[in-house]
Design a protein around this motif. Sequence first.
Motif, PDB file in Angstrom:
ATOM      1  N   ALA A  85       0.712  -1.351   0.069  1.00  0.00           N
ATOM      2  CA  ALA A  85      -0.283   0.027  -0.209  1.00  0.00           C
ATOM      3  C   ALA A  85       0.799   1.133  -0.030  1.00  0.00           C
ATOM      4  CB  ALA A  85      -0.789  -0.086   1.174  1.00  0.00           C
ATOM      5  N   SER A  86       2.012   1.321   0.609  1.00  0.00           N
ATOM      6  CA  SER A  86       2.953   2.234   0.808  1.00  0.00           C
ATOM      7  C   SER A  86       3.452   2.700  -0.492  1.00  0.00           C
ATOM      8  CB  SER A  86       3.874   2.348   2.048  1.00  0.00           C
ATOM      9  OG  SER A  86       3.443   1.940   3.036  1.00  0.00           O
ATOM     10  N   VAL A  87       4.053   1.639  -1.311  1.00  0.00           N
ATOM     11  CA  VAL A  87       4.732   1.715  -2.319  1.00  0.00           C
ATOM     12  C   VAL A  87       3.558   2.148  -3.536  1.00  0.00           C
ATOM     13  CG1 VAL A  87       5.986   0.590  -4.321  1.00  0.00           C
ATOM     14  CG2 VAL A  87       6.535  -0.164  -1.914  1.00  0.00           C
ATOM     15  N   VAL A  88       2.329   1.651  -3.529  1.00  0.00           N
ATOM     16  CA  VAL A  88       1.368   2.232  -4.407  1.00  0.00           C
ATOM     17  C   VAL A  88       1.126   3.656  -4.092  1.00  0.00           C
ATOM     18  CG1 VAL A  88      -1.046   1.869  -5.120  1.00  0.00           C
ATOM     19  CG2 VAL A  88       0.411   0.035  -4.985  1.00  0.00           C
ATOM     20  N   ARG A  89       1.019   4.082  -2.908  1.00  0.00           N
ATOM     21  CA  ARG A  89       0.736   5.367  -2.602  1.00  0.00           C
ATOM     22  C   ARG A  89       1.951   6.349  -3.082  1.00  0.00           C
ATOM     23  NH1 ARG A  89       3.555   8.521  -0.085  1.00  0.00           N
ATOM     24  NH2 ARG A  89       4.467   6.907   1.180  1.00  0.00           N
ATOM     25  N   ALA A  90       3.063   6.064  -2.974  1.00  0.00           N
ATOM     26  CA  ALA A  90       4.347   6.906  -3.237  1.00  0.00           C
ATOM     27  C   ALA A  90       3.976   6.983  -5.040  1.00  0.00           C
ATOM     28  CB  ALA A  90       5.723   6.036  -2.928  1.00  0.00           C
ATOM     29  N   TYR A  91       3.853   5.718  -5.657  1.00  0.00           N
ATOM     30  CA  TYR A  91       3.863   5.609  -7.045  1.00  0.00           C
ATOM     31  C   TYR A  91       2.705   6.784  -7.241  1.00  0.00           C
ATOM     32  CZ  TYR A  91       3.199   3.562 -11.665  1.00  0.00           C
ATOM     33  OH  TYR A  91       3.194   3.338 -12.921  1.00  0.00           O
ATOM     34  N   LEU A  96       4.659   8.552 -10.775  1.00  0.00           N
ATOM     35  CA  LEU A  96       5.946   7.702 -11.216  1.00  0.00           C
ATOM     36  C   LEU A  96       5.422   6.896 -12.473  1.00  0.00           C
ATOM     37  CD1 LEU A  96       7.599   6.133  -8.094  1.00  0.00           C
ATOM     38  CD2 LEU A  96       8.164   8.117  -9.092  1.00  0.00           C
ATOM     39  N   GLN A  97       4.300   6.845 -12.793  1.00  0.00           N
ATOM     40  CA  GLN A  97       3.589   6.408 -14.030  1.00  0.00           C
ATOM     41  C   GLN A  97       4.177   6.942 -15.386  1.00  0.00           C
ATOM     42  OE1 GLN A  97      -0.438   7.075 -14.814  1.00  0.00           O
ATOM     43  NE2 GLN A  97      -0.539   5.817 -16.332  1.00  0.00           N
ATOM     44  N   ALA A  98       4.745   8.450 -15.128  1.00  0.00           N
ATOM     45  CA  ALA A  98       5.468   8.993 -16.111  1.00  0.00           C
ATOM     46  C   ALA A  98       6.915   8.610 -16.371  1.00  0.00           C
ATOM     47  CB  ALA A  98       5.498  10.539 -15.751  1.00  0.00           C
ATOM     48  N   ASP A  99       7.427   7.722 -15.460  1.00  0.00           N
ATOM     49  CA  ASP A  99       8.942   7.318 -15.649  1.00  0.00           C
ATOM     50  C   ASP A  99       8.948   6.389 -16.512  1.00  0.00           C
ATOM     51  OD1 ASP A  99      11.375   6.132 -15.541  1.00  0.00           O
ATOM     52  OD2 ASP A  99      11.377   6.484 -13.164  1.00  0.00           O
ATOM     53  N   PRO A 100       9.418   6.414 -17.754  1.00  0.00           N
ATOM     54  CA  PRO A 100       9.612   5.519 -18.827  1.00  0.00           C
ATOM     55  C   PRO A 100      10.393   4.335 -18.337  1.00  0.00           C
ATOM     56  CG  PRO A 100      10.836   7.464 -19.475  1.00  0.00           C
ATOM     57  CD  PRO A 100      10.342   7.608 -18.137  1.00  0.00           C
ATOM     58  N   VAL A 101      11.285   4.485 -17.532  1.00  0.00           N
ATOM     59  CA  VAL A 101      12.363   3.562 -17.334  1.00  0.00           C
ATOM     60  C   VAL A 101      11.896   2.486 -16.252  1.00  0.00           C
ATOM     61  CG1 VAL A 101      14.698   2.662 -16.692  1.00  0.00           C
ATOM     62  CG2 VAL A 101      14.252   4.855 -17.863  1.00  0.00           C
ATOM     63  N   GLY A 134       1.620  -1.777 -14.040  1.00  0.00           N
ATOM     64  CA  GLY A 134       1.325  -1.551 -15.352  1.00  0.00           C
ATOM     65  C   GLY A 134       1.215  -2.797 -16.186  1.00  0.00           C
ATOM     66  N   MET A 135       1.270  -4.019 -15.796  1.00  0.00           N
ATOM     67  CA  MET A 135       1.689  -5.135 -16.773  1.00  0.00           C
ATOM     68  C   MET A 135       0.587  -6.276 -16.399  1.00  0.00           C
ATOM     69  SD  MET A 135       5.837  -4.848 -16.831  1.00  0.00           S
ATOM     70  CE  MET A 135       5.736  -3.792 -15.673  1.00  0.00           C
ATOM     71  N   ASP A 136      -0.351  -6.568 -17.240  1.00  0.00           N
ATOM     72  CA  ASP A 136      -1.299  -7.670 -16.791  1.00  0.00           C
ATOM     73  C   ASP A 136      -0.847  -9.109 -17.393  1.00  0.00           C
ATOM     74  OD1 ASP A 136      -3.420  -8.117 -15.384  1.00  0.00           O
ATOM     75  OD2 ASP A 136      -4.982  -7.655 -17.100  1.00  0.00           O
ATOM     76  N   ASP A 137       0.003  -9.012 -18.181  1.00  0.00           N
ATOM     77  CA  ASP A 137       0.528 -10.223 -18.991  1.00  0.00           C
ATOM     78  C   ASP A 137       0.915 -11.352 -17.871  1.00  0.00           C
ATOM     79  OD1 ASP A 137       1.241 -10.833 -22.082  1.00  0.00           O
ATOM     80  OD2 ASP A 137       2.129 -12.318 -20.407  1.00  0.00           O
ATOM     81  N   PRO A 138       0.138 -12.667 -18.201  1.00  0.00           N
ATOM     82  CA  PRO A 138       0.749 -13.650 -17.482  1.00  0.00           C
ATOM     83  C   PRO A 138       2.217 -14.053 -17.298  1.00  0.00           C
ATOM     84  CG  PRO A 138      -0.608 -14.375 -19.140  1.00  0.00           C
ATOM     85  CD  PRO A 138      -0.604 -12.991 -19.309  1.00  0.00           C
ATOM     86  N   MET A 139       2.969 -13.373 -18.354  1.00  0.00           N
ATOM     87  CA  MET A 139       4.478 -13.435 -18.506  1.00  0.00           C
ATOM     88  C   MET A 139       4.954 -13.098 -17.130  1.00  0.00           C
ATOM     89  SD  MET A 139       5.847 -12.794 -21.938  1.00  0.00           S
ATOM     90  CE  MET A 139       5.540 -13.765 -23.513  1.00  0.00           C
ATOM     91  N   GLY A 295      -7.017   5.802  -5.291  1.00  0.00           N
ATOM     92  CA  GLY A 295      -7.066   7.105  -6.005  1.00  0.00           C
ATOM     93  C   GLY A 295      -5.989   7.262  -7.108  1.00  0.00           C
ATOM     94  N   GLY A 296      -5.468   6.319  -7.507  1.00  0.00           N
ATOM     95  CA  GLY A 296      -4.532   6.606  -8.711  1.00  0.00           C
ATOM     96  C   GLY A 296      -5.066   5.965 -10.035  1.00  0.00           C
ATOM     97  N   PRO A 297      -4.188   5.953 -10.942  1.00  0.00           N
ATOM     98  CA  PRO A 297      -4.576   5.533 -12.245  1.00  0.00           C
ATOM     99  C   PRO A 297      -4.909   3.783 -12.186  1.00  0.00           C
ATOM    100  CG  PRO A 297      -2.195   5.762 -12.296  1.00  0.00           C
ATOM    101  CD  PRO A 297      -2.840   6.107 -10.943  1.00  0.00           C
ATOM    102  N   ASP A 298      -5.934   3.456 -13.183  1.00  0.00           N
ATOM    103  CA  ASP A 298      -6.380   2.064 -13.045  1.00  0.00           C
ATOM    104  C   ASP A 298      -5.301   1.189 -13.663  1.00  0.00           C
ATOM    105  OD1 ASP A 298      -7.772   0.064 -12.633  1.00  0.00           O
ATOM    106  OD2 ASP A 298      -9.407   0.385 -14.239  1.00  0.00           O
ATOM    107  N   LEU A 299      -3.960   0.855 -13.049  1.00  0.00           N
ATOM    108  CA  LEU A 299      -3.087   0.226 -13.635  1.00  0.00           C
ATOM    109  C   LEU A 299      -3.012  -1.019 -12.679  1.00  0.00           C
ATOM    110  CD1 LEU A 299      -0.026   2.752 -13.991  1.00  0.00           C
ATOM    111  CD2 LEU A 299      -1.469   1.609 -15.680  1.00  0.00           C
ATOM    112  N   PRO A 300      -2.716  -2.115 -13.427  1.00  0.00           N
ATOM    113  CA  PRO A 300      -2.543  -3.631 -12.908  1.00  0.00           C
ATOM    114  C   PRO A 300      -1.174  -3.463 -11.860  1.00  0.00           C
ATOM    115  CG  PRO A 300      -2.074  -3.787 -15.167  1.00  0.00           C
ATOM    116  CD  PRO A 300      -2.392  -2.163 -14.915  1.00  0.00           C
ATOM    117  N   GLY A 301      -1.225  -4.462 -10.820  1.00  0.00           N
ATOM    118  CA  GLY A 301      -0.056  -4.516 -10.217  1.00  0.00           C
ATOM    119  C   GLY A 301       0.228  -6.036  -9.829  1.00  0.00           C
TER     120      GLY A 301
END
Length: 423
Positions: A85-91, A96-101, A134-139, A295-301
């Motif tokens: 929960a803390s890491v998601v809050r910080a993200y 940090l979604q804007a960080d391409p790396v 940000g990645m939903d792939d089973p890989m 309260g963030g973007p709808d991104l998988p984790g």
Amino acid sequence: MEPIQAVKGMNDILPAEIVWWQRVEEAARAILETFGYREIRTPVLEKLDLFVRGIGESTDVVEKEMYAFTDRHGDWLALRPEATASVVRAYIQHNLQADPVCQKFYTIGPMFRYERPQKGRYRQFHQINAEAFGMDDPMLDAEIMHMLRLFLERLGLAGVSLNINSLGCPECRKSYRDTLVKYLEVHAGQFCPDCERRRSTNPLRAFDCKVERCQQLLSDAPVLLESICPDCAAHFGAVKRYLEEMNTPFAVNPRMVRGLDYYMRTTFEIITDRLGAQNAVGGGGRYNGLMRDLGGPDLPGIGFAIGMERLILLLQQGNSIQGRRAHVFVAALGEAARHRGFLLTQELRALGMEAEMDYEGRSLKSQMRRADKVGASRVIILGENEMARGEAQLRNMTDKSQTLVPLDGLAGELKRLAGEDLK
Ligand code: AMP
């Protein structure tokens, strides 16, 4: 006066044990960085609401185990019981979604839960956490478990196994919930008071119950895995296939639900039978709705946590590793020699060598005993006579040979010898 003791369930990690911690942390950092995870450190104290919303109001962690209190200003705060929960809050907070790396993070540190302390269960404990967004792939699900396996293998840990399950998506869970509630109703009155209550609040949590009777009653209960939707079944099928292709052994355990509400689809645990009641070394899973719920973007984790105390207990079984050893011990006799020895010791340390000396003017015999105890591989013996000739005795503690060496340039010579000792 009574000496003050540490808080119950909160342990000091003493120097004799710290080598294990350092070894585990080093191995974790190395493997996580290889897989593209970058370190993040968040505060141990957060707003209480973060965990209530993140972990789920009717989980044991939030209901019974949280260190929650108001500060002087009257704000409700909590010591973090877990890191996700803390890491998601910080993200979210730092966009940090804007960080391409980097979309993969890890953190290592203490967590706090008010549980009854016993071997492998403490009120302050430490976790290594990894989270990927940000990645939903089973890989990715398969990769994160594969990484966990490589990490444990690299540490030389045997006797653990990977259990996996799928908790489906909220849609699958909705229809399953009714089926489970019906089953629980048939046995109403036979479960523990907590599970009786869970029937209306959060029935799935019954699978988590530590009361044996409840687990017996649940042994015939329908499991969620059998009623997941085709999409979730395909996702889980792919995860299993990738694991097989990477030769990562696993067992499907349809009764594993994990203790936190945010999990969905893939969940997993590393299990051991060598720690008594505390059989989970680590665990994790997918939490696709969490970022949005906070309260963030709808991104998988997806992420996992490994309990460091349990991991180290397992590693210690039947194994020992040497503590750090001082390379050089400076034994000096007489005031002038002590003075010279003190400066030599500092010179050695400035060159990056571990050096120790006697500060108390003890006899040569007791200084040699100390050199032995600290594990020095070389001892410099500085006596009045040698000093007068500008020399010192250099004793090799491994083969017990002793030679006279000039004091000039001695630090550099010891540095060269230390390099040879390592070869
Ligand atoms: P959880 O977040 O409950 O899945 O916990 C992940 C891992 O943290 C577990 O598998 C344990 O290794 C460790 N852990 C959880 N609670 C405790 C505790 N009270 N004491 C020591 N380790 C714990």
